[in-house]
Design an enzyme around this catalytic site. Structure first.
Site, mmCIF file in Angstrom:
data_model
loop_
_atom_site.group_PDB
_atom_site.id
_atom_site.type_symbol
_atom_site.label_atom_id
_atom_site.label_comp_id
_atom_site.label_asym_id
_atom_site.label_seq_id
_atom_site.Cartn_x
_atom_site.Cartn_y
_atom_site.Cartn_z
ATOM 1 C CE LYS A 145 -4.109 4.614 2.288
ATOM 2 N NZ LYS A 145 -4.981 5.653 1.703
ATOM 3 C CE LYS A 155 -14.726 -0.382 8.479
ATOM 4 N NZ LYS A 155 -14.345 -1.584 9.236
ATOM 5 C CB ILE A 163 -13.057 1.042 1.564
ATOM 6 C CG1 ILE A 163 -12.909 2.275 2.474
ATOM 7 C CG2 ILE A 163 -14.456 0.960 0.973
ATOM 8 C CD1 ILE A 163 -13.809 2.288 3.698
ATOM 9 N NE ARG A 172 1.597 13.408 -9.283
ATOM 10 C CZ ARG A 172 0.750 12.448 -9.638
ATOM 11 N NH1 ARG A 172 0.101 12.514 -10.793
ATOM 12 N NH2 ARG A 172 0.499 11.437 -8.857
HETATM 13 P P1 ADP Z 1 -0.533 6.147 -3.209
HETATM 14 O O1 ADP Z 1 -0.252 7.613 -3.159
HETATM 15 O O2 ADP Z 1 0.516 5.323 -2.576
HETATM 16 O O3 ADP Z 1 -0.935 5.686 -4.561
HETATM 17 P P2 ADP Z 1 -3.264 6.165 -2.250
HETATM 18 O O4 ADP Z 1 -3.689 6.675 -0.943
HETATM 19 O O5 ADP Z 1 -3.625 6.961 -3.453
HETATM 20 O O6 ADP Z 1 -1.722 5.902 -2.183
HETATM 21 O O7 ADP Z 1 -3.826 4.721 -2.464
HETATM 22 C C1 ADP Z 1 -3.513 3.939 -3.596
HETATM 23 C C2 ADP Z 1 -4.637 2.978 -3.893
HETATM 24 O O8 ADP Z 1 -4.906 2.153 -2.761
HETATM 25 C C3 ADP Z 1 -5.946 3.666 -4.211
HETATM 26 O O9 ADP Z 1 -6.094 3.874 -5.564
HETATM 27 C C4 ADP Z 1 -6.975 2.682 -3.711
HETATM 28 O O10 ADP Z 1 -7.234 1.751 -4.728
HETATM 29 C C5 ADP Z 1 -6.282 1.967 -2.582
HETATM 30 N N1 ADP Z 1 -6.695 2.503 -1.266
HETATM 31 C C6 ADP Z 1 -6.172 3.535 -0.595
HETATM 32 N N2 ADP Z 1 -6.760 3.721 0.592
HETATM 33 C C7 ADP Z 1 -7.704 2.778 0.701
HETATM 34 C C8 ADP Z 1 -8.638 2.392 1.717
HETATM 35 N N3 ADP Z 1 -8.723 3.045 2.864
HETATM 36 N N4 ADP Z 1 -9.439 1.339 1.454
HETATM 37 C C9 ADP Z 1 -9.340 0.668 0.315
HETATM 38 N N5 ADP Z 1 -8.486 0.942 -0.660
HETATM 39 C C10 ADP Z 1 -7.654 1.970 -0.489
#
Ligand code: ADP
Length: 460
Positions: free
Chosen positions: A158, A201, A203, A293
């Site tokens: 990420k 990781k 999920i 926000r």
């Molecule tokens: P962004 O700000 O790019 O939207 P997020 O961290 O909110 O990033 O993640 C976006 C989506 O990705 C989340 O709504 C979730 O569905 C999925 N997601 C994020 N991290 C994980 C993870 N560690 N395992 C599984 N799904 C994840």
């Protein structure tokens, strides 16, 4: 109270903010691009100022134009809405330097929570569970591979500055790691100008559950319950609901307390959202990020609690305390929101904005519509394809589902294609009806739902 607010946004959220201001007898200054001169937010505001060309980079992202407009029109504050400059700490800082109240958390808090790797570390230090992952940022693919080996596959790479699903890549094994790492790094650099990465990781089949929080300058922090936002396509939410069927009362309480703890640790002020992924099999929840926000799906919480979140934002910005204490927040019924986008799901969700030839909005008991549409309005290709939000409340989940179906049956937007039919079909899907869906639901069932729609010759 505030006297005159500049709204640094457009579309339905600008309209939503103007509505709250008008009820509080606060004057509003709308800003618009040349493409938005006939837009509803300009018509409803006390006055409107054109700040540049149609592209967001020429108008809604032009900080100096917006700040100049605010000062020139005698505003005392700026509401950034969502998207655009809402999570730009530089903008919040410049607004304050220009003597304006930024309606949001302090710039340092936006910055702190916007760097996700840093936010993760902060959560760990205050005991809010985070997804197992790298302790900090990860510099090289080799380092990432070693960490992934310990965590177990699959992993997510990420972008620390990430948003909207960009700068995020999945790797299922060591062979995929290096290419995924490089792709995430390149995307993070080009989208955010910051290639800092970290590792989590992945999920499997989680639910996305987020908690709305509110905080004031007096030190009060409360949460207003959760929203299940698992129905998403490529990280874009499509339908949200509250309560989340997967939470037991005990887990809900624990997550709500964790959200409040997260907000306190961040030094939060105003309205914000703490996002978690929920591992349903393990009954475990993990912090993923905090949005500093107002969110698109805030009406879900408003209908369920009766709290006007935008008015609370305005109160807090004016230095007033929150209007409710935690024990005064009452939750009623079940709420569902459906986002209506000008796009064609059958053509890979191709945006297809156009002129509204005819519009009929649903009404009746338990139905709210937030939109900037009116008959004769031309939805612009320059901006987000979302044109309306339909929000319904029912005494039970089943009543809310049936109410949303009939609201979508009543909704008529003629002039361009929308995702209305797809949303309608989801409301009949047996797994959705049982509440058994996770973030993979839409991807899994898209073909089947589109085939149904095609077979029916279109639903609406
Ligand atoms: P962004 O700000 O790019 O939207 P997020 O961290 O909110 O990033 O993640 C976006 C989506 O990705 C989340 O709504 C979730 O569905 C999925 N997601 C994020 N991290 C994980 C993870 N560690 N395992 C599984 N799904 C994840």
């Amino acid at each position: 109270m505030l006297k005159r607010v500049l709204i640094a946004n457009r579309g339905e959220i600008a309209v939503r903010i103007i509505r709250a201001c008008r009820e509080l007898e606060i004057e509003t200054v709308a800003v618009c691009s040349t493409a938005d001169k006939d837009s509803l937010h300009c018509q409803l505001a006390t006055r409107a100022v054109c700040i540049g060309g149609p592209r967001a980079s020429e108008s809604y992202l032009r900080r100096e134009n917006i700040l100049t407009a605010a000062v020139a029109t005698g505003c005392d504050s700026i509401h950034p809405g969502y998207g655009f400059l809402s999570e730009d700490p530089g903008f919040a800082r410049e607004a304050e330097e220009a003597g304006l109240i930024f309606i949001g958390p302090p710039p340092a808090v936006i910055e702190r929570m916007g760097r996700k790797a840093q936010a993760r570390a902060l959560m760990m230090s205050c005991g809010v569970p985070v997804v197992p992952g790298s302790p900090g940022t990860v510099e090289t693919a080799k380092e990432a591979e070693a960490i992934a080996g310990e965590l177990g596959w699959p992993v997510l790479i990420k972008a620390s500055a990430g948003g909207g699903g960009r700068g995020m890549r999945r790797a299922d094994g060591p062979q995929q790691l290096a290419p995924a790492f490089e792709a995430a790094r390149a995307e993070a650099e080009s989208c955010f100008g910051d290639s800092t990465l970290y590792l989590e990781k992945l999920i499997l089949r989680p639910k996305h559950v987020e908690f709305q929080i509110l905080a004031d300058s007096q030190g009060n922090v409360i949460h207003l319950g959760e929203r299940d936002c698992s129905l998403q396509r490529r990280n874009q939410k499509l339908m949200e609901e509250s309560p989340c069927k997967a939470l037991s009362p005990a887990l809900r309480r624990e997550m709500g307390e964790a959200a409040v703890k997260a907000a306190r640790a961040a030094g939060y002020r105003g309205a914000g959202t703490v996002e978690f992924v929920l591992d349903q099999a393990a009954g475990a929840y993990y912090f993923i990020e905090m949005n500093t926000r107002i969110q698109v799906e805030h009406p879900v919480t408003e209908l369920r609690t009766g709290v006007d979140l935008v008015k609370e934002q305005l109160r807090v910005a004016a230095g007033l305390p929150l209007s409710a204490r935690q024990e005064e927040v009452a939750f009623s019924g079940h709420v569902i929101e459906c986002r209506v986008n000008a796009e064609d799901p059958a053509k890979n969700f191709l945006p297809c904005p156009g002129r509204v030839e005819f519009l009929h909005l649903p009404g009746g008991p338990g139905v709210r519509v937030d939109t900037m549409l009116y008959t004769g309005y031309t939805a612009s290709p320059y901006y987000d394809p979302m044109v309306a939000k339909v929000i319904v409340q029912g005494a039970t989940r089943l009543e809310a589902i049936r109410r949303m179906r009939r609201a979508l049956e009543e909704l008529m937007i003629r002039g361009f294609t929308t995702n209305q039919g797809l949303a309608y079909l989801i409301l009949y899907h047996p797994d959705y009806m049982k509440g058994q869906y996770d973030t993979g639901f839409l991807e899994d069932h898209l073909e089947e739902l589109l085939a149904l729609e095609q077979k029916a010759g279109g639903i609406f």
